[in-house]
Design an enzyme around this catalytic site. Sequence first.
Site, mmCIF file in Angstrom:
data_model
loop_
_atom_site.group_PDB
_atom_site.id
_atom_site.type_symbol
_atom_site.label_atom_id
_atom_site.label_comp_id
_atom_site.label_asym_id
_atom_site.label_seq_id
_atom_site.Cartn_x
_atom_site.Cartn_y
_atom_site.Cartn_z
ATOM 1 N N CYS A 46 0.837 -1.212 0.000
ATOM 2 C CA CYS A 46 0.000 0.000 0.000
ATOM 3 C C CYS A 46 0.867 1.256 0.000
ATOM 4 O O CYS A 46 0.554 2.227 -0.691
ATOM 5 C CB CYS A 46 -0.938 0.009 1.208
ATOM 6 S SG CYS A 46 -2.157 -1.313 1.179
ATOM 7 N N THR A 47 1.939 1.226 0.761
ATOM 8 C CA THR A 47 2.844 2.366 0.808
ATOM 9 C C THR A 47 3.426 2.636 -0.580
ATOM 10 O O THR A 47 3.413 3.774 -1.063
ATOM 11 C CB THR A 47 3.967 2.107 1.833
ATOM 12 O OG1 THR A 47 3.374 2.000 3.135
ATOM 13 C CG2 THR A 47 4.998 3.217 1.833
#
Length: 152
Positions: A46-47
Amino acid sequence: MPELQLGDLAPEFNLIGTGDRWYALQEFLGRPVVLAFYPDDFSPVCTTQLRAYSANIDDFTQLGAVMLGISPQTLSSHESFKDRLGIRFPLLSDRERSVAKAYGVLGPLGFYRRSVFVLDRELHIVYRHVSRAGLTFRSSDELLQAVQKAVA
């Protein structure tokens, strides 16, 4: 609930998001919208995903598009994630997972599936990708192509 298809009107929502304000899908009528559903703030994939989209946000903006990130974490988690990583678009909190249910992006045990929808100016779905396994994400280039088709 039947799976959303290309051409379907996107389900309406009203969620609290970063900047401590509410975001309703209807407010973006007249602009293409990219909805990036992601499982968790601060997870490695996600980062990487949200940093990549943020790095290209000017390209989306030049096409008149709005990008919104949506996940089930709290507003305070989203604010921290956005501030720490310099994310340049709003992150919305779907604590009840009602928006994820409406878009058909909930996996087993209620976990978010990494998914992206591109909506045209009338908020119809013109692109959708729902991952079964969330270890990869759709590239900014692929999403920009979908937005370009939506505004053509």
